[in-house]
Every structure is written in C-alpha cells, then in structure tokens.
Design a protein around this motif. Structure first.
Motif, PDB file in Angstrom:
ATOM      1  N   VAL A 127      75.111  23.072  63.958  1.00  0.00           N
ATOM      2  CA  VAL A 127      75.154  22.616  65.177  1.00  0.00           C
ATOM      3  C   VAL A 127      75.498  21.154  64.630  1.00  0.00           C
ATOM      4  CG1 VAL A 127      74.505  21.714  67.851  1.00  0.00           C
ATOM      5  CG2 VAL A 127      74.792  24.573  66.748  1.00  0.00           C
ATOM      6  N   HIS A 128      74.809  20.228  64.116  1.00  0.00           N
ATOM      7  CA  HIS A 128      74.718  19.152  63.698  1.00  0.00           C
ATOM      8  C   HIS A 128      75.794  19.140  62.454  1.00  0.00           C
ATOM      9  CE1 HIS A 128      72.756  15.489  62.320  1.00  0.00           C
ATOM     10  NE2 HIS A 128      72.966  15.627  61.215  1.00  0.00           N
ATOM     11  N   THR A 129      75.606  20.161  61.443  1.00  0.00           N
ATOM     12  CA  THR A 129      77.376  19.755  60.589  1.00  0.00           C
ATOM     13  C   THR A 129      78.745  19.098  61.589  1.00  0.00           C
ATOM     14  OG1 THR A 129      75.770  20.695  58.958  1.00  0.00           O
ATOM     15  CG2 THR A 129      78.535  20.778  58.925  1.00  0.00           C
ATOM     16  N   ALA A 130      78.556  20.320  62.613  1.00  0.00           N
ATOM     17  CA  ALA A 130      79.433  20.066  63.319  1.00  0.00           C
ATOM     18  C   ALA A 130      80.008  18.913  63.980  1.00  0.00           C
ATOM     19  CB  ALA A 130      79.842  21.422  64.796  1.00  0.00           C
ATOM     20  N   GLY A 131      78.666  17.790  64.342  1.00  0.00           N
ATOM     21  CA  GLY A 131      79.512  17.166  64.209  1.00  0.00           C
ATOM     22  C   GLY A 131      77.451  16.381  66.371  1.00  0.00           C
ATOM     23  N   ALA A 132      76.636  17.270  66.438  1.00  0.00           N
ATOM     24  CA  ALA A 132      75.886  17.528  67.418  1.00  0.00           C
ATOM     25  C   ALA A 132      75.175  15.528  66.858  1.00  0.00           C
ATOM     26  CB  ALA A 132      75.197  17.727  67.569  1.00  0.00           C
ATOM     27  N   HIS A 133      74.877  15.229  67.648  1.00  0.00           N
ATOM     28  CA  HIS A 133      74.334  13.945  66.710  1.00  0.00           C
ATOM     29  C   HIS A 133      72.852  14.212  67.235  1.00  0.00           C
ATOM     30  CE1 HIS A 133      77.658  11.689  68.929  1.00  0.00           C
ATOM     31  NE2 HIS A 133      77.588  10.815  67.053  1.00  0.00           N
ATOM     32  N   ALA A 134      72.019  14.837  68.299  1.00  0.00           N
ATOM     33  CA  ALA A 134      71.310  15.386  67.913  1.00  0.00           C
ATOM     34  C   ALA A 134      71.216  16.936  68.224  1.00  0.00           C
ATOM     35  CB  ALA A 134      70.078  14.850  69.556  1.00  0.00           C
ATOM     36  N   VAL A 135      70.036  17.966  68.235  1.00  0.00           N
ATOM     37  CA  VAL A 135      70.279  18.876  68.579  1.00  0.00           C
ATOM     38  C   VAL A 135      68.592  19.745  68.821  1.00  0.00           C
ATOM     39  CG1 VAL A 135      70.412  21.560  67.076  1.00  0.00           C
ATOM     40  CG2 VAL A 135      71.635  19.298  66.178  1.00  0.00           C
ATOM     41  N   LEU A 136      68.633  20.287  69.533  1.00  0.00           N
ATOM     42  CA  LEU A 136      67.561  20.386  70.796  1.00  0.00           C
ATOM     43  C   LEU A 136      67.392  22.253  70.339  1.00  0.00           C
ATOM     44  CD1 LEU A 136      68.146  18.373  74.096  1.00  0.00           C
ATOM     45  CD2 LEU A 136      66.420  17.822  71.404  1.00  0.00           C
ATOM     46  N   PRO A 137      65.761  22.557  69.949  1.00  0.00           N
ATOM     47  CA  PRO A 137      65.780  24.208  70.384  1.00  0.00           C
ATOM     48  C   PRO A 137      66.158  24.607  71.804  1.00  0.00           C
ATOM     49  CG  PRO A 137      63.736  23.342  70.291  1.00  0.00           C
ATOM     50  CD  PRO A 137      64.517  21.511  70.013  1.00  0.00           C
ATOM     51  N   THR A 138      66.306  23.943  72.368  1.00  0.00           N
ATOM     52  CA  THR A 138      66.638  24.285  74.339  1.00  0.00           C
ATOM     53  C   THR A 138      66.558  23.595  74.969  1.00  0.00           C
ATOM     54  OG1 THR A 138      64.286  24.465  75.295  1.00  0.00           O
ATOM     55  CG2 THR A 138      65.112  26.918  74.286  1.00  0.00           C
ATOM     56  N   LEU A 139      67.039  23.723  76.239  1.00  0.00           N
ATOM     57  CA  LEU A 139      66.996  22.415  77.255  1.00  0.00           C
ATOM     58  C   LEU A 139      65.611  22.783  78.139  1.00  0.00           C
ATOM     59  CD1 LEU A 139      70.844  23.266  78.780  1.00  0.00           C
ATOM     60  CD2 LEU A 139      70.140  21.663  76.840  1.00  0.00           C
ATOM     61  N   ALA A 140      65.079  23.221  77.563  1.00  0.00           N
ATOM     62  CA  ALA A 140      63.792  23.282  78.741  1.00  0.00           C
ATOM     63  C   ALA A 140      62.752  21.982  78.908  1.00  0.00           C
ATOM     64  CB  ALA A 140      63.109  24.135  77.951  1.00  0.00           C
ATOM     65  N   ASP A 141      62.574  21.161  77.753  1.00  0.00           N
ATOM     66  CA  ASP A 141      62.147  19.809  77.641  1.00  0.00           C
ATOM     67  C   ASP A 141      63.053  18.792  77.766  1.00  0.00           C
ATOM     68  OD1 ASP A 141      60.600  17.656  76.549  1.00  0.00           O
ATOM     69  OD2 ASP A 141      60.061  18.820  74.945  1.00  0.00           O
ATOM     70  N   THR A 142      63.242  18.773  79.062  1.00  0.00           N
ATOM     71  CA  THR A 142      63.686  17.643  79.736  1.00  0.00           C
ATOM     72  C   THR A 142      63.718  16.417  79.222  1.00  0.00           C
ATOM     73  OG1 THR A 142      63.148  19.079  82.218  1.00  0.00           O
ATOM     74  CG2 THR A 142      64.450  16.286  82.039  1.00  0.00           C
ATOM     75  N   ASP A 143      62.281  16.343  78.730  1.00  0.00           N
ATOM     76  CA  ASP A 143      62.431  14.453  78.562  1.00  0.00           C
ATOM     77  C   ASP A 143      62.548  13.958  76.822  1.00  0.00           C
ATOM     78  OD1 ASP A 143      60.875  13.498  80.405  1.00  0.00           O
ATOM     79  OD2 ASP A 143      59.175  14.787  78.884  1.00  0.00           O
ATOM     80  N   ALA A 144      63.115  15.769  76.168  1.00  0.00           N
ATOM     81  CA  ALA A 144      63.135  15.489  75.146  1.00  0.00           C
ATOM     82  C   ALA A 144      65.326  15.757  74.964  1.00  0.00           C
ATOM     83  CB  ALA A 144      63.205  16.508  74.001  1.00  0.00           C
ATOM     84  N   MET A 145      65.508  16.091  76.309  1.00  0.00           N
ATOM     85  CA  MET A 145      67.241  16.395  76.214  1.00  0.00           C
ATOM     86  C   MET A 145      67.643  14.827  76.730  1.00  0.00           C
ATOM     87  SD  MET A 145      69.677  17.602  76.943  1.00  0.00           S
ATOM     88  CE  MET A 145      71.244  18.066  77.265  1.00  0.00           C
ATOM     89  N   LEU A 146      66.276  13.819  77.976  1.00  0.00           N
ATOM     90  CA  LEU A 146      66.801  12.726  78.467  1.00  0.00           C
ATOM     91  C   LEU A 146      66.972  11.343  77.258  1.00  0.00           C
ATOM     92  CD1 LEU A 146      65.059  12.597  81.755  1.00  0.00           C
ATOM     93  CD2 LEU A 146      67.816  12.528  81.594  1.00  0.00           C
ATOM     94  N   ALA A 147      65.707  11.424  76.318  1.00  0.00           N
ATOM     95  CA  ALA A 147      66.175  11.042  75.410  1.00  0.00           C
ATOM     96  C   ALA A 147      66.593  11.157  74.110  1.00  0.00           C
ATOM     97  CB  ALA A 147      64.479  11.095  74.331  1.00  0.00           C
ATOM     98  N   ALA A 148      67.826  12.128  73.981  1.00  0.00           N
ATOM     99  CA  ALA A 148      68.675  12.433  73.440  1.00  0.00           C
ATOM    100  C   ALA A 148      69.980  11.892  74.215  1.00  0.00           C
ATOM    101  CB  ALA A 148      68.958  13.978  72.857  1.00  0.00           C
ATOM    102  N   LEU A 149      70.082  11.771  75.894  1.00  0.00           N
ATOM    103  CA  LEU A 149      71.285  11.471  75.694  1.00  0.00           C
ATOM    104  C   LEU A 149      71.150   9.298  75.440  1.00  0.00           C
ATOM    105  CD1 LEU A 149      71.525  13.236  79.524  1.00  0.00           C
ATOM    106  CD2 LEU A 149      73.057  13.106  76.845  1.00  0.00           C
ATOM    107  N   SER A 150      69.964   8.928  75.488  1.00  0.00           N
ATOM    108  CA  SER A 150      69.812   7.397  75.857  1.00  0.00           C
ATOM    109  C   SER A 150      70.583   7.218  75.151  1.00  0.00           C
ATOM    110  CB  SER A 150      68.514   7.127  75.929  1.00  0.00           C
ATOM    111  OG  SER A 150      67.716   7.640  76.801  1.00  0.00           O
TER     112      SER A 150
END
Length: 150
Positions: A127-150
């Motif tokens: 997923v990272h090689t395909a172009g993702a700037h950040a990769v998370l293991p799941t969407l369960a960690d809301t704070d990690a997701m919000l940080a990735a969107l910033s």
C-alpha cells in the motif's frame, strides 16, 4: 483546511465507526466513497454496519463511471466541484484505501494525503509503495487517523 475525503468502500469500515462520528467535529466539507463496485452495492455494504450516513453517495467515485479506479478520483472531485460551484484545491483531497488499486489515481489527481489501511489482503509495504503517504494497521485508532489526515 477543509478536506475532501474519498473512502475505499471495501475497507473494514466497522473499525471506522469512531472516526466517522468524530470527523464531523473537524472541518471536513465532504466525505464520499471510492470503489469499483456500483453505488447501490456500496450503500448496502455500509448500511449493514450502519455506516452509510457517513458517506455522501451522490458525489462518490463508483464502478459505473469507469472500470479503472484511477478514473474514479477525478470523477468524484468533478461531482463535488459541480455541487459547490467552485474548484477543489488538489491539496484538499484525501484518499483512504486498503489496496494498491485505491492509490492508482492519487498521483494523477494530486491528492494531498493518501492514507493506507492494512485491513485488506494487501500488505502495508504494498500500500505504501502504491502511493499511500501514511499506512495504519486499522481504522480503530481514531487519533492516528486524524493525525494522518493533518
């Protein structure tokens, strides 16, 4: 900054329940779906988890528009621009997905943020090689997701 978020409908969205409810506290103008399937099928998938109300299906990028996911991002952006009557800045587009196919169009669409989630059959590296700037293991960690969107 206002963000335009394209979700891959195929994600394990049950993990997104917490994020879906919290994201409306942020300045996200539109959140829609991106999938190779039809909008009606995507709606039913999300409805079964009671997540359909987090997605605006009228402006999504769905398989009826093209058989190539790289075409679905510009299609969805164009629908959103038509709705608002003004262009969307490429740096406000966010793509969230779990396969390399989800990121096929991020470079040509100049998506500001591409977040990969390793909930599907693809590995984090793929997923990272395909172009993702950040990769998370799941969407369960809301704070990690919000940080990735910033």
């Amino acid at each position: 900054m206002t963000r335009f978020v394209l979700w891959d409908i195929g994600l394990t969205l049950i993990d997104a329940r917490g994020f879906g409810s919290r994201r409306y506290g942020r300045a996200l103008a539109d959140a829609t779906g991106l999938t190779g399937t039809l909008a009606e099928v995507a709606f039913r998938k999300l409805e079964s988890f009671e997540l359909h109300h987090h997605i605006d299906f009228e402006i999504g990028g769905f398989g009826a528009a093209s058989m190539h996911r790289r075409d679905l991002i510009p299609d969805s952006v164009a629908k959103t621009e038509d709705r608002h009557g003004k262009p969307i800045s490429p740096d406000s587009v966010v793509v969230v997905g779990d396969t390399p196919h989800d990121f096929a169009g991020t470079r040509c669409a100049s998506a500001a943020v591409a977040v990969g989630v390793a909930t599907g059959s693809s590995r984090e590296d793929d997923v990272h090689t395909a172009g993702a700037h950040a990769v998370l293991p799941t969407l369960a960690d809301t704070d990690a997701m919000l940080a990735a969107l910033s």
